[in-house]
Design a protein around this motif. Structure first.
Motif, PDB file in Angstrom:
ATOM      1  N   SER A   9       5.479  -6.452   0.064  1.00 44.25           N
ATOM      2  CA  SER A   9       5.814  -6.505  -1.358  1.00 44.25           C
ATOM      3  C   SER A   9       6.353  -5.144  -1.803  1.00 44.25           C
ATOM      4  O   SER A   9       6.000  -4.120  -1.224  1.00 44.25           O
ATOM      5  N   VAL A  10       7.203  -5.141  -2.822  1.00 49.84           N
ATOM      6  CA  VAL A  10       7.690  -3.866  -3.338  1.00 49.84           C
ATOM      7  C   VAL A  10       6.890  -3.423  -4.572  1.00 49.84           C
ATOM      8  O   VAL A  10       7.111  -2.342  -5.098  1.00 49.84           O
ATOM      9  N   VAL A  11       5.982  -4.259  -5.045  1.00 49.49           N
ATOM     10  CA  VAL A  11       5.150  -3.863  -6.197  1.00 49.49           C
ATOM     11  C   VAL A  11       3.672  -4.130  -5.911  1.00 49.49           C
ATOM     12  O   VAL A  11       3.325  -4.883  -5.012  1.00 49.49           O
ATOM     13  N   GLY A  12       2.821  -3.520  -6.711  1.00 52.69           N
ATOM     14  CA  GLY A  12       1.384  -3.754  -6.599  1.00 52.69           C
ATOM     15  C   GLY A  12       0.742  -2.867  -5.551  1.00 52.69           C
ATOM     16  O   GLY A  12       1.428  -2.146  -4.819  1.00 52.69           O
ATOM     17  N   SER A  13      -0.589  -2.892  -5.501  1.00 51.16           N
ATOM     18  CA  SER A  13      -1.289  -1.992  -4.582  1.00 51.16           C
ATOM     19  C   SER A  13      -2.270  -2.713  -3.664  1.00 51.16           C
ATOM     20  O   SER A  13      -2.681  -2.173  -2.646  1.00 51.16           O
ATOM     21  N   ARG A  16      -0.991  -3.313  -0.010  1.00 47.43           N
ATOM     22  CA  ARG A  16      -0.897  -2.054   0.730  1.00 47.43           C
ATOM     23  C   ARG A  16      -2.299  -1.532   1.064  1.00 47.43           C
ATOM     24  O   ARG A  16      -2.546  -1.037   2.173  1.00 47.43           O
ATOM     25  N   ASP A  39       5.758  -0.499   4.839  1.00 46.39           N
ATOM     26  CA  ASP A  39       5.530  -0.975   3.469  1.00 46.39           C
ATOM     27  C   ASP A  39       6.907  -1.209   2.842  1.00 46.39           C
ATOM     28  O   ASP A  39       7.698  -0.264   2.705  1.00 46.39           O
ATOM     29  N   ALA A  41       7.819  -1.416   0.024  1.00 50.91           N
ATOM     30  CA  ALA A  41       8.063  -0.580  -1.160  1.00 50.91           C
ATOM     31  C   ALA A  41       8.742   0.742  -0.783  1.00 50.91           C
ATOM     32  O   ALA A  41       9.344   1.406  -1.623  1.00 50.91           O
ATOM     33  N   LYS A 150      -7.720   1.254  -5.637  1.00 51.85           N
ATOM     34  CA  LYS A 150      -6.995   1.213  -4.356  1.00 51.85           C
ATOM     35  C   LYS A 150      -7.921   1.315  -3.146  1.00 51.85           C
ATOM     36  O   LYS A 150      -7.574   1.902  -2.116  1.00 51.85           O
TER      37      LYS A 150
END
Lengths: 188, 351
Positions: A9-13, A16, A39, A41, A150
């Motif tokens: 994904s390119v957004v969110g945490s 990751r 990643d 992102a 996180k």
């Protein structure tokens, strides 16, 4: 053995964070193995236009080649609109139809709530199956309440990740042996 | 226009993609100069052995050496006497049809009327950037340029306008080929969709089939003939050529052992994924198109394909993946002494 841990994904945490845990677990339990974290992102990836994966350049070519060179892939995915993110689907679209032949694929799903627990079953596994992956049947599902700052705060999720890592490792080494025996059986 | 005399039976030809790959057995990677010269020698051997056709492909990417395939064909035209020569294929989408026609008409004159064009769309797309075309026009470029190429073949003075090239007003495209026209084929890959387009347009079909069940490729052949009929053409007037991987040795085991590393490593370098051993092993079956084995086994396969397809020309690709020249020579010898006589005997009229 060459493993790629993909945060899809390119957004969110959350994805990751979970994939970081996957990489840490691999490094702790199997230090001899080469694990590469990718990643999405961190990369600027173009949309698939149908060309052979060797013909993509820059970040797109780098990510496509890393996945093609892997023996096993752990795919981390959040759930967007009752499915996987477009960014992750695009990665699959960049690759040949049988890209995951002889590769093991493990899955970590992250979500806001448990409502979409079956998205991996219904959306992700059919794609991996079509692309000929050997799928680690049990996947890890983690939701909002399992994360804080996180970090994974639910020990059960950490244990499940540990089991996924072990299953992926065992399947990958076993499958490599099976393949070797199979290939050796041929007379050429 | 069709130069195939079916009463002589199935034509047998050779094609090379012009790949320039290392020999996986030795690691040796010959120079581009040597490869190009060996391709010309290869054509001479095929001509001397009495084969019907030899063609050279155009690929603009790493591990290939015949980007300027019409130049190589001109040298082959000069070096050979009887064999028909062509392209396999010419990427008409990224070329100017006028220049392509001038080149091939000239090759035809040099060769004394032996040139043919097989026009394709390219399976790899790097050449769109290299030559300044937009990949989004992939389909439209091919259809427009292929139509123009055929029009130039039909009419010496051309009036034409289109999207991807300046209009032609009473343009004379010369020189004309020896017999006024060239055979022009459409290159078709795996799926019937492209075969259907060739059929509706009434164009001879050159079908690539590298590996897999003969029955699967028959779908494209049946679809082609059905589309010809629907398009108002008589399928009898339109030849079909099939092209596939080929490697002969004294025994099937020897052929497989020698050839497998070439095709596996070659495909890995050019396409990114190797040839699975299982698919290669299944390729031994007479019902699979892969022509790798003893001459007797290859004869049986090609005759089986002929029975299924009723095609007019079979074209073998036997140099892919850095096959050294002595093996190419050996293959031509086996074709000339064993494969070709049997195929002609069993497919010629009245046999």
């Amino acid at each position: 053995m060459n493993i790629v841990a993909l945060s899809g994904s390119v957004v969110g945490s959350k994805t990751r964070t979970a994939i970081n845990e996957v990489v840490r677990t691999f490094e702790k339990n199997y230090p001899e193995i080469d694990v590469q974290l990718i990643d999405l992102a961190d990369y600027n990836i173009q949309f698939s236009d149908g060309r052979n994966y060797l013909e993509y350049e820059g970040d797109t070519g780098f990510v496509a080649k890393a996945l093609m060179d892997a023996d096993a892939i752990i795919i981390g995915s959040p759930i967007f609109q009752a499915s996987i993110p477009g960014a992750l689907k695009n990665i699959f679209d960049l690759l040949p139809v049988q890209a995951f032949t002889d590769k093991i694929a493990g899955i970590v799903m992250t979500a806001g709530s448990a409502k979409h627990y079956l998205v991996a079953e219904q959306q992700l596994k059919p794609i991996l199956g079509y692309m000929k992956a050997q799928i680690v049947q049990s996947y890890v599902f983690a939701e909002e309440k399992d994360f804080s700052q996180k970090q994974i705060v639910n020990n059960d999720v950490s244990f499940r990740i540990e089991r996924l890592v072990e299953d992926t490792y065992v399947l990958a080494t076993t499958y490599a042996k099976i393949r070797e025996e199979q290939d050796d059986a041929y007379d050429f | 226009m069709n130069r195939i005399d079916q009463s002589n039976g199935l034509e047998f030809g050779i094609y090379t993609l012009g790949d320039h790959l290392p020999n996986p057995h030795t690691g040796e990677h010959i120079s581009a100069e040597q490869r190009v010269k060996e391709i010309i020698e290869f054509a001479k051997l095929a001509d001397q052995a009495g084969l019907d056709f030899f063609s050279v492909g155009e690929s603009h990417q790493d591990y290939f050496a015949t980007q300027a395939h019409s130049v190589v064909l001109a040298a082959i035209a000069q070096a050979t006497k009887n064999i028909k020569i062509g392209s396999s294929s010419t990427i008409i989408s990224t070329s100017d049809p006028v220049r392509v026609y001038e080149d091939f008409a000239t090759v035809d004159l040099i060769s004394g009327g032996r040139a043919e064009i097989i026009a394709g769309r390219a399976s790899r797309v790097g050449l769109y950037d290299l030559l300044g075309y937009n990949l989004r026009d992939y389909e439209a470029l091919f259809e427009e340029k292929f139509d123009l190429l055929r029009k130039i073949n039909e009419e010496e003075v051309v009036n034409w306008s289109g999207e991807f090239r300046a209009p032609l007003n009473d343009a004379r495209v010369i020189p004309r080929p020896k017999e006024g026209k060239l055979p022009i084929w459409r290159a078709v890959g795996g799926t019937p969709a492209s075969a259907i387009k060739a059929g509706y347009a009434g164009v001879p079909m050159f079908l690539a089939h590298l590996a897999g069940p003969t029955a699967v490729f028959k779908r494209s052949i049946d679809a082609y003939r059905a589309a010809l009929t629907e398009g108002g053409h008589d399928p009898v007037d339109f030849p079909i050529a099939t092209a596939g991987l080929f490697f002969a040795a004294e025994t099937t085991q020897e052929a497989q052992r020698t050839y497998y590393p070439h095709v596996n490593e070659g495909i890995k370098l050019t396409n990114g994924q190797g040839f699975s051993k299982r698919a290669f092993a299944q390729g031994e079956d007479v019902r699979d198109v892969l022509a790798v084995g003893s001459p007797q086994q290859i004869i049986e396969k090609i005759l089986y394909q002929h029975e299924m397809y009723g095609h007019q020309r079979y074209i073998a690709q036997l140099d892919f993946g850095g096959v050294p020249f002595e093996q190419i020579r050996k293959n031509i010898e086996l074709i000339a002494t064993e494969v070709l006589p049997a195929i002609r005997k069993y497919t010629k009229e009245g046999s």
